[in-house]
Scaffold this active site. Structure first.
Site, mmCIF file in Angstrom:
data_model
loop_
_atom_site.group_PDB
_atom_site.id
_atom_site.type_symbol
_atom_site.label_atom_id
_atom_site.label_comp_id
_atom_site.label_asym_id
_atom_site.label_seq_id
_atom_site.Cartn_x
_atom_site.Cartn_y
_atom_site.Cartn_z
ATOM 1 N N ASN A 7 0.875 -1.179 0.000
ATOM 2 C CA ASN A 7 0.000 0.000 0.000
ATOM 3 C C ASN A 7 0.906 1.220 0.000
ATOM 4 O OD1 ASN A 7 -1.813 2.042 0.444
ATOM 5 N ND2 ASN A 7 -2.275 1.477 2.561
ATOM 6 N N LYS A 23 0.169 4.228 -0.251
ATOM 7 C CA LYS A 23 -0.473 5.410 0.364
ATOM 8 C C LYS A 23 -0.253 6.648 -0.524
ATOM 9 C CE LYS A 23 0.234 3.348 4.872
ATOM 10 N NZ LYS A 23 0.009 3.466 6.285
ATOM 11 N N HIS A 43 -9.663 1.265 4.736
ATOM 12 C CA HIS A 43 -8.389 1.382 5.459
ATOM 13 C C HIS A 43 -8.607 2.293 6.675
ATOM 14 C CE1 HIS A 43 -4.250 2.430 6.386
ATOM 15 N NE2 HIS A 43 -3.884 1.377 5.679
ATOM 16 N N GLU A 70 -6.940 4.598 7.869
ATOM 17 C CA GLU A 70 -6.686 6.021 7.617
ATOM 18 C C GLU A 70 -7.908 6.661 6.958
ATOM 19 O OE1 GLU A 70 -2.960 5.438 5.591
ATOM 20 O OE2 GLU A 70 -2.072 4.801 7.486
ATOM 21 N N GLU A 111 -5.906 -5.220 10.418
ATOM 22 C CA GLU A 111 -4.869 -4.216 10.627
ATOM 23 C C GLU A 111 -5.129 -3.505 11.950
ATOM 24 O OE1 GLU A 111 -2.826 -2.935 6.846
ATOM 25 O OE2 GLU A 111 -4.603 -1.687 6.962
ATOM 26 N N GLY A 166 2.014 1.930 10.755
ATOM 27 C CA GLY A 166 2.956 3.047 10.626
ATOM 28 C C GLY A 166 3.638 3.411 11.931
ATOM 29 N N SER A 181 2.989 -2.481 10.303
ATOM 30 C CA SER A 181 4.448 -2.506 10.491
ATOM 31 C C SER A 181 5.088 -3.845 10.127
ATOM 32 C CB SER A 181 4.815 -2.098 11.928
ATOM 33 O OG SER A 181 4.378 -0.770 12.171
HETATM 34 C C1 PEP Z 1 -0.992 -0.055 5.831
HETATM 35 O O1 PEP Z 1 -0.853 0.967 5.208
HETATM 36 O O2 PEP Z 1 -1.994 -0.749 5.650
HETATM 37 C C2 PEP Z 1 0.053 -0.457 6.775
HETATM 38 C C3 PEP Z 1 -0.070 -1.598 7.393
HETATM 39 O O3 PEP Z 1 1.108 0.390 6.940
HETATM 40 P P1 PEP Z 1 2.517 0.032 7.661
HETATM 41 O O4 PEP Z 1 2.996 -1.247 7.080
HETATM 42 O O5 PEP Z 1 3.406 1.193 7.344
HETATM 43 O O6 PEP Z 1 2.234 -0.096 9.130
#
Ligand code: PEP
Length: 255
Positions: free
Chosen positions: A13, A15, A98, A100, A170, A176, A216
């Site tokens: 992803n 982003k 997501h 976010e 998630e 992040g 992460s």
């Molecule tokens: C994500 O954007 O879905 C995500 C898991 O980000 P990260 O791997 O940076 O935590």
């Protein structure tokens, strides 16, 4: 190790990152490295990069996804992108709900459900994201949150309609932040998600659905996460922006 019913999926992803030139360069590296991937590979890129990345990935097995969509097909919806537009630009997948988007742009289970209907109608593979915040985890609300998000996001469909759906667990506190769920925490949540899917749509359906972990994921922790029996892949943010780390994640090893 994931069930043979479920082909592992590693989805990047990106982003809101990367220029067109950078997108093309990273997509080329992913395409060049896909022969060594341990499962299916996808990149979910910014809208502005989709067409260019589609050109790079043409003829390769790397799947291409958007990071969101709107549920209407066309019309006066300034700033929105329809599922038909995603397909037209070269996408086979789309991320929905997501955290976010839920936190910053008011996505709810109801809007995720409408987007899901549009994605399925367009033939896209939806990656539906669910997950609890730190406060929800600390106040023992994790299971209730996952149950509500799954039931609300997926409501109104028959199991056959949902055969393409991928779920991404998630935990918001891990996205992040550099704080990864432990393999045991991920497995526990994935097993719970599969149990909920069984309650909603039956055992055969639940056994066939891919449940990805996101939060992460790195080149260093992917192997132990992927070794969990109900972890069928990863949704990868930060580490998907660096060629070397994403290629290593794509080539995860569970043995
Ligand atoms: C994500 O954007 O879905 C995500 C898991 O980000 P990260 O791997 O940076 O935590």
């Amino acid at each position: 190790m994931t069930s043979p019913l479920r082909r592992p999926l590693i989805a990047g992803n990106w982003k809101m990152n990367l220029t067109l030139v950078q997108s093309v360069e990273l997509a080329r590296a992913v395409k060049d490295g896909v022969a060594a991937a341990a499962g299916e590979t996808a990149v979910c890129v910014p809208f502005t990069s989709i067409a260019a990345v589609a050109g790079v990935l043409k003829g390769s097995s790397v799947r291409l996804g958007g990071q969101d969509c709107f549920w209407e097909a066309s019309g006066a919806f300034t700033g929105e992108v329809s599922t038909g537009m995603l397909v037209d630009a070269g996408c086979q997948m789309v991320i929905l709900g997501h955290s976010e988007r839920r936190k910053l742009f008011n996505d709810t289970d109801e809007t995720v459900n409408k987007k899901l209907a549009a994605a399925l109608k367009a033939g896209l593979t939806p990656i539906v994201c669910i997950g609890e915040t730190l406060e929800e985890r600390e106040t023992q609300k994790t299971w209730r949150v996952l149950e509500t998000q799954l039931a609300g996001g997926l409501q109104g469909f028959a199991p056959a309609d949902l055969s393409k759906v991928v779920i991404a667990y998630e935990p918001v506190w891990a996205i992040g932040t550099g704080k990864t769920a432990s393999p045991a925490q991920a497995q526990e949540a994935h097993l719970f998600v599969r149990g909920q899917l069984e309650k909603l749509y039956g055992k055969a359906f639940a056994l066939g659905v891919r449940v990805l972990y996101g939060g992460s994921v790195t080149a260093e922790n992917v192997d132990t996460l992927m070794a969990q029996p109900d972890v069928d892949g990863a949704l990868v943010g930060g580490a998907s922006l660096k060629k070397d780390s994403f290629l290593r994640i794509m080539g995860f090893a569970t043995a």
